[in-house]
Scaffold this motif. Structure first.
Motif, mmCIF file in Angstrom:
data_model
loop_
_atom_site.group_PDB
_atom_site.id
_atom_site.type_symbol
_atom_site.label_atom_id
_atom_site.label_comp_id
_atom_site.label_asym_id
_atom_site.label_seq_id
_atom_site.Cartn_x
_atom_site.Cartn_y
_atom_site.Cartn_z
ATOM 1 N N TYR A 6 24.675 -2.140 -10.682
ATOM 2 C CA TYR A 6 25.932 -1.631 -10.671
ATOM 3 C C TYR A 6 26.751 -1.293 -11.846
ATOM 4 C CZ TYR A 6 25.667 -4.044 -6.272
ATOM 5 O OH TYR A 6 25.464 -4.527 -4.915
ATOM 6 N N LYS A 7 26.217 -1.740 -13.215
ATOM 7 C CA LYS A 7 26.659 -0.951 -14.398
ATOM 8 C C LYS A 7 26.209 0.334 -14.496
ATOM 9 C CE LYS A 7 28.002 -4.638 -17.126
ATOM 10 N NZ LYS A 7 27.498 -5.874 -17.434
ATOM 11 N N SER A 10 28.197 2.669 -12.216
ATOM 12 C CA SER A 10 29.729 2.557 -12.722
ATOM 13 C C SER A 10 30.043 3.764 -13.391
ATOM 14 C CB SER A 10 30.036 1.251 -13.241
ATOM 15 O OG SER A 10 29.808 1.126 -14.486
ATOM 16 N N ASN A 11 29.331 4.574 -14.004
ATOM 17 C CA ASN A 11 29.757 5.805 -14.593
ATOM 18 C C ASN A 11 29.602 6.999 -14.173
ATOM 19 O OD1 ASN A 11 28.646 8.017 -16.710
ATOM 20 N ND2 ASN A 11 30.036 6.549 -17.892
ATOM 21 N N ASN B 2 35.498 5.469 -7.570
ATOM 22 C CA ASN B 2 34.200 4.887 -7.590
ATOM 23 C C ASN B 2 33.900 4.027 -8.849
ATOM 24 O OD1 ASN B 2 32.240 5.606 -4.994
ATOM 25 N ND2 ASN B 2 33.822 6.993 -5.097
ATOM 26 N N ASP B 3 34.155 4.562 -10.044
ATOM 27 C CA ASP B 3 34.075 3.921 -11.119
ATOM 28 C C ASP B 3 34.646 2.623 -10.943
ATOM 29 O OD1 ASP B 3 33.427 6.334 -12.110
ATOM 30 O OD2 ASP B 3 33.856 5.976 -14.000
ATOM 31 N N ARG B 4 35.647 2.296 -10.642
ATOM 32 C CA ARG B 4 36.240 0.899 -10.495
ATOM 33 C C ARG B 4 35.614 0.226 -9.663
ATOM 34 N NH1 ARG B 4 42.095 2.183 -8.749
ATOM 35 N NH2 ARG B 4 42.255 -0.122 -9.056
ATOM 36 N N TYR B 6 32.450 0.050 -8.634
ATOM 37 C CA TYR B 6 30.975 -0.453 -8.978
ATOM 38 C C TYR B 6 31.223 -1.331 -10.394
ATOM 39 C CZ TYR B 6 28.730 3.203 -6.046
ATOM 40 O OH TYR B 6 28.476 3.551 -5.073
ATOM 41 N N LYS B 7 32.458 -0.994 -11.133
ATOM 42 C CA LYS B 7 32.628 -1.875 -12.232
ATOM 43 C C LYS B 7 32.847 -3.209 -11.857
ATOM 44 C CE LYS B 7 33.519 1.142 -15.805
ATOM 45 N NZ LYS B 7 34.182 2.322 -15.914
ATOM 46 N N SER B 10 29.908 -5.030 -10.805
ATOM 47 C CA SER B 10 28.916 -5.117 -11.862
ATOM 48 C C SER B 10 28.858 -6.562 -12.755
ATOM 49 C CB SER B 10 28.963 -4.170 -13.040
ATOM 50 O OG SER B 10 30.171 -4.271 -13.814
#
Lengths: 91, 91
Positions: A6-7, A10-11, B2-4, B6-7, B10
């Motif tokens: 997931y990390k 996440s980018n 989406n960043d948030r 998956y963050k 994670s």
DNA sequence: CACTTGTATAAACGATCATTCATATGAATA
DNA sequence: TATTCATATGAATGATCGTTTATACAAGTG
């Protein structure tokens, strides 16, 4: 491993890279140019994703070609996109 | 967004929380005890996930009950687990 | 009201992350 | 072999994250 997975996802740049090499393999410079990223930044991200096997590489002469290693990765990205849209409406 | 998303996913503790309140709602102390986390840490994580609508809350007296906001979230977690297992074999 | 219970928040900290810049390596070619 | 092209790597830096500690707040209870 799930943390790392997931990390990676996440980018935004890494997700773009995954989309970029999801259908067909590309070499580093192609990816970098395609996404308007620095070559070194692209390499760093590729290494991160290679380290957790999200992508695969293949050398051909001096170029190194990368591609997504499994279709499930693109499926998760798709599901994530839909979910993201759904959640966005609420916050 | 989406960043948030998956963050959020994670972090192991946050994923545990999601599993913990995936089937039935629970109040903060129940979650904290269930996962052996500090209350304040639990609250922090809950806030993070509430902020991107992964979970919902409901007050009842002095307790506040949380639950996962959509079944797709658990589905993604499941897919992530399977993918994680698959990738793990390779690195 | 004062007290307790349940939860949230703010400050602080080290740890990790994303990016850039400079440089190294590796392969092909003149 | 020297040069160039393609990629990788290392150091540095600011930003964000995860956690802990202490404290505040909110609702119920004596």
């Amino acid at each position: 491993m799930n943390d790392r997975l997931y990390k990676c996802l996440s980018n935004t740049n890494r997700r773009k890279i995954l989309y970029c090499i999801g259908e067909e393999e590309k070499c580093v410079n192609e990816i970098a140019e395609c996404l308007d990223l620095e070559q070194s930044l692209t390499s760093h991200h590729l290494k991160d994703m290679l380290d957790c096997a999200l992508i695969e590489k293949r050398r051909e002469g001096k170029r190194i070609y990368y591609k997504v290693s499994a279709s499930e990765i693109l499926e998760i990205l798709e599901k994530g996109k839909e979910l993201g849209d759904k959640l966005e409406e609420r916050c």
